[in-house]
Design a protein around this motif. Structure first.
Motif, mmCIF file in Angstrom:
data_model
loop_
_atom_site.group_PDB
_atom_site.id
_atom_site.type_symbol
_atom_site.label_atom_id
_atom_site.label_comp_id
_atom_site.label_asym_id
_atom_site.label_seq_id
_atom_site.Cartn_x
_atom_site.Cartn_y
_atom_site.Cartn_z
ATOM 1 N N VAL A 158 0.868 -1.182 0.000
ATOM 2 C CA VAL A 158 0.000 0.000 0.000
ATOM 3 C C VAL A 158 0.903 1.229 0.000
ATOM 4 C CG1 VAL A 158 -1.861 1.233 1.179
ATOM 5 C CG2 VAL A 158 -1.751 -1.276 1.284
ATOM 6 N N LEU A 159 0.724 2.076 -1.003
ATOM 7 C CA LEU A 159 1.604 3.223 -1.219
ATOM 8 C C LEU A 159 0.830 4.526 -1.053
ATOM 9 C CD1 LEU A 159 4.344 4.461 -2.387
ATOM 10 C CD2 LEU A 159 3.204 4.326 -4.612
ATOM 11 N N GLY A 160 1.340 5.410 -0.225
ATOM 12 C CA GLY A 160 0.759 6.746 -0.086
ATOM 13 C C GLY A 160 1.834 7.710 0.372
ATOM 14 N N LEU A 161 2.088 8.745 -0.411
ATOM 15 C CA LEU A 161 3.139 9.699 -0.097
ATOM 16 C C LEU A 161 2.538 11.083 0.155
ATOM 17 C CD1 LEU A 161 5.694 8.634 -2.880
ATOM 18 C CD2 LEU A 161 5.411 7.692 -0.570
ATOM 19 N N ARG A 162 3.258 11.873 0.949
ATOM 20 C CA ARG A 162 2.840 13.240 1.285
ATOM 21 C C ARG A 162 1.419 13.251 1.845
ATOM 22 N NH1 ARG A 162 6.462 17.190 -0.145
ATOM 23 N NH2 ARG A 162 8.230 16.468 -1.401
ATOM 24 N N ILE A 163 0.495 14.030 1.252
ATOM 25 C CA ILE A 163 -0.838 14.172 1.836
ATOM 26 C C ILE A 163 -1.617 12.862 1.802
ATOM 27 C CG2 ILE A 163 -2.080 14.800 -0.274
ATOM 28 C CD1 ILE A 163 -2.444 16.514 3.174
ATOM 29 N N SER A 164 -1.202 11.923 0.964
ATOM 30 C CA SER A 164 -1.913 10.655 0.829
ATOM 31 C C SER A 164 -1.509 9.626 1.882
ATOM 32 C CB SER A 164 -1.672 10.067 -0.569
ATOM 33 O OG SER A 164 -2.123 10.948 -1.573
ATOM 34 N N VAL A 165 -0.568 9.984 2.745
ATOM 35 C CA VAL A 165 -0.101 9.041 3.770
ATOM 36 C C VAL A 165 -1.251 8.567 4.650
ATOM 37 C CG1 VAL A 165 1.266 8.858 5.881
ATOM 38 C CG2 VAL A 165 2.293 9.824 3.825
ATOM 39 N N SER A 166 -2.115 9.488 5.075
ATOM 40 C CA SER A 166 -3.178 9.124 6.017
ATOM 41 C C SER A 166 -4.138 8.111 5.413
ATOM 42 C CB SER A 166 -3.939 10.369 6.473
ATOM 43 O OG SER A 166 -4.527 11.031 5.366
ATOM 44 N N LEU A 167 -4.464 8.253 4.136
ATOM 45 C CA LEU A 167 -5.348 7.302 3.480
ATOM 46 C C LEU A 167 -4.686 5.924 3.374
ATOM 47 C CD1 LEU A 167 -6.722 9.613 0.649
ATOM 48 C CD2 LEU A 167 -8.027 8.702 2.578
ATOM 49 N N ALA A 168 -3.393 5.914 3.022
ATOM 50 C CA ALA A 168 -2.674 4.649 2.923
ATOM 51 C C ALA A 168 -2.581 3.966 4.287
ATOM 52 C CB ALA A 168 -1.278 4.882 2.343
ATOM 53 N N GLU A 169 -2.348 4.747 5.330
ATOM 54 C CA GLU A 169 -2.245 4.172 6.675
ATOM 55 C C GLU A 169 -3.580 3.563 7.113
ATOM 56 O OE1 GLU A 169 -0.764 7.449 8.960
ATOM 57 O OE2 GLU A 169 1.317 6.715 8.842
ATOM 58 N N TYR A 170 -4.669 4.264 6.816
ATOM 59 C CA TYR A 170 -5.991 3.722 7.158
ATOM 60 C C TYR A 170 -6.215 2.380 6.471
ATOM 61 C CZ TYR A 170 -10.960 2.889 6.335
ATOM 62 O OH TYR A 170 -12.181 2.295 6.205
ATOM 63 N N PHE A 171 -5.946 2.344 5.161
ATOM 64 C CA PHE A 171 -6.191 1.113 4.417
ATOM 65 C C PHE A 171 -5.295 -0.015 4.930
ATOM 66 C CE2 PHE A 171 -5.995 -1.997 1.102
ATOM 67 C CZ PHE A 171 -7.259 -1.978 0.532
ATOM 68 N N ALA A 172 -4.028 0.272 5.129
ATOM 69 C CA ALA A 172 -3.101 -0.766 5.565
ATOM 70 C C ALA A 172 -3.465 -1.285 6.960
ATOM 71 C CB ALA A 172 -1.673 -0.233 5.553
ATOM 72 N N TYR A 173 -3.860 -0.381 7.844
ATOM 73 C CA TYR A 173 -4.236 -0.789 9.202
ATOM 74 C C TYR A 173 -5.393 -1.780 9.159
ATOM 75 C CZ TYR A 173 -6.001 -0.528 13.981
ATOM 76 O OH TYR A 173 -6.443 -0.853 15.240
ATOM 77 N N ALA A 174 -6.414 -1.457 8.367
ATOM 78 C CA ALA A 174 -7.568 -2.353 8.276
ATOM 79 C C ALA A 174 -7.223 -3.626 7.513
ATOM 80 C CB ALA A 174 -8.727 -1.624 7.597
ATOM 81 N N ALA A 175 -6.455 -3.500 6.427
ATOM 82 C CA ALA A 175 -6.129 -4.670 5.612
ATOM 83 C C ALA A 175 -5.341 -5.708 6.399
ATOM 84 C CB ALA A 175 -5.352 -4.246 4.366
ATOM 85 N N ARG A 176 -4.541 -5.264 7.349
ATOM 86 C CA ARG A 176 -3.752 -6.213 8.150
ATOM 87 C C ARG A 176 -4.631 -7.103 9.021
ATOM 88 N NH1 ARG A 176 0.399 -1.508 9.192
ATOM 89 N NH2 ARG A 176 1.988 -2.011 7.631
ATOM 90 N N ARG A 177 -5.859 -6.679 9.282
ATOM 91 C CA ARG A 177 -6.769 -7.522 10.053
ATOM 92 C C ARG A 177 -7.230 -8.726 9.242
ATOM 93 N NH1 ARG A 177 -5.203 -3.909 12.763
ATOM 94 N NH2 ARG A 177 -3.709 -5.611 13.009
ATOM 95 N N ILE A 178 -7.186 -8.620 7.902
ATOM 96 C CA ILE A 178 -7.760 -9.677 7.067
ATOM 97 C C ILE A 178 -6.759 -10.264 6.076
ATOM 98 C CG2 ILE A 178 -10.106 -8.767 7.243
ATOM 99 C CD1 ILE A 178 -9.704 -7.466 4.488
ATOM 100 N N HIS A 179 -5.548 -9.720 6.015
ATOM 101 C CA HIS A 179 -4.540 -10.165 5.039
ATOM 102 C C HIS A 179 -3.247 -10.453 5.791
ATOM 103 C CE1 HIS A 179 -1.664 -10.028 1.716
ATOM 104 N NE2 HIS A 179 -2.662 -10.060 0.868
ATOM 105 N N PRO A 180 -2.557 -11.541 5.453
ATOM 106 C CA PRO A 180 -1.389 -11.953 6.248
ATOM 107 C C PRO A 180 -0.135 -11.108 6.057
ATOM 108 C CG PRO A 180 -1.703 -13.441 4.396
ATOM 109 C CD PRO A 180 -2.899 -12.536 4.411
ATOM 110 N N ASP A 181 -0.017 -10.344 4.972
ATOM 111 C CA ASP A 181 1.234 -9.634 4.720
ATOM 112 C C ASP A 181 0.949 -8.333 3.967
ATOM 113 O OD1 ASP A 181 3.804 -8.772 4.310
ATOM 114 O OD2 ASP A 181 4.512 -10.596 3.311
#
Length: 307
Positions: A158-181
């Motif tokens: 999951v890639l998000g740079l500059r202002i897009s960091v917060s969106l990438a962090e949200y997605f990655a945080y949730a995705a880790r609950r359902i995806h192993p890596d």
């Protein structure tokens, strides 16, 4: 008793096909589809983006007025019309007017409300973004297809740079609950290149990238690096046209709120949540097992307050 996330995962599976006959494709999406095929020059992209953002007004402009609004020449508008498949500007304008009139007529009798302040206007703009996204979701096949692909990619980057960091962090945080890596990349330059190359070497097949305005050059470069390494790129952005969309394999474009000093992202967050839902639907047994395991750990270590 299942957690709220488990219950929603069980009850909210996305179904394919259009289920609401009144839900047409949103005007911005119609225009993006209209303009997305041909390879447009930078000046032509400016025309396209102006039309997308001002369809109800721009559809009724003369060629002279449109050229002046965009800051291009009249021949540039004529060439743009030809580039997107029309015999000339009059034919293009006729199509634009049909789209604009369908927009204005979509809610007959709706009273015009006067917004009392800029904050309310900002909320109204976000409501419009969400309504357009709702129309796009009338056919969720693309969301389902990409969600399945992201679910199968191991690792998933999951890639998000500059202002897009917060969106990438949200997605990655949730995705880790359902995806192993799930691997989160929030720094550009050689750091992102290393992460992308390592992800591909580890067997990853997809990257989910976020590209919100102002669109960063380093995001474009990272997407190109991912593609050159053999990774496919799904992009969530505000523009269906432009350099980022040109490089991505799949683009989900939805509006951002731009009425305040800093943009707001109601529609991109909902779009992200829809992709997460599609990932849970793609492998329900893994989803259930991982959520149950997480709930046990959360209970053991008391991650959350008992409300």
């Amino acid at each position: 008793m299942p957690s709220p996330q488990q219950a929603r995962a069980q009850a909210s599976a996305i179904t394919s096909g259009k289920t609401a006959p009144e839900a047409g494709v949103a005007p911005p999406s119609q225009l993006r589809e209209l303009f997305d095929g041909p390879r447009l020059s930078p000046g032509q992209r400016r025309i396209a983006q102006y039309l997308i953002e001002h369809i109800t007004e721009a559809a009724f402009l003369s060629i002279t007025d449109l050229a002046e609004r965009v800051g291009v020449s009249q021949p540039s508008v004529t060439r743009f019309a030809a580039a997107v498949g029309f015999s000339g500007y009059p034919a293009l304008r006729e199509r634009l007017q049909a789209i604009a009139l369908s927009t204005l007529g979509s809610a007959p009798g709706t009273p015009v409300e006067v917004t009392s302040n800029e904050l309310q206007a900002a909320v109204d703009a976000e409501i419009e973004n969400l309504e357009n996204l709702r129309r796009d979701f009338a056919d969720p096949d693309a969301i389902i297809r990409v969600g399945r692909a992201l679910s199968k990619s191991a690792p998933l980057t999951v890639l998000g740079l500059r202002i897009s960091v917060s969106l990438a962090e949200y997605f990655a945080y949730a995705a880790r609950r359902i995806h192993p890596d799930v691997r989160l990349v929030t720094h550009g330059g050689s750091v992102s290149y290393d992460a992308l190359l390592q992800s591909r070497e580890a067997g990853g097949t997809w990257v989910l990238a976020f590209g919100m305005p102002r669109h960063a050059q380093e995001t474009l470069t990272a997407i190109r690096v991912a593609r050159s390494a053999g990774l496919q790129v799904a992009l969530i952005t505000d523009l269906g046209l432009g350099p980022l969309a040109d490089e991505a394999d799949v683009t989900f474009a939805t509006g951002t709120g731009s009425r305040l000093v800093f943009d707001s992202y109601a529609a991109p967050v909902v779009l992200s949540a829809a992709l997460l839902q599609a990932m849970t639907d793609a492998d329900p047994e893994r989803t259930q097992a991982r959520l149950e395991e997480y709930e046990q750990v959360a209970e053991q270590h008391q991650f959350f307050l008992r409300d």
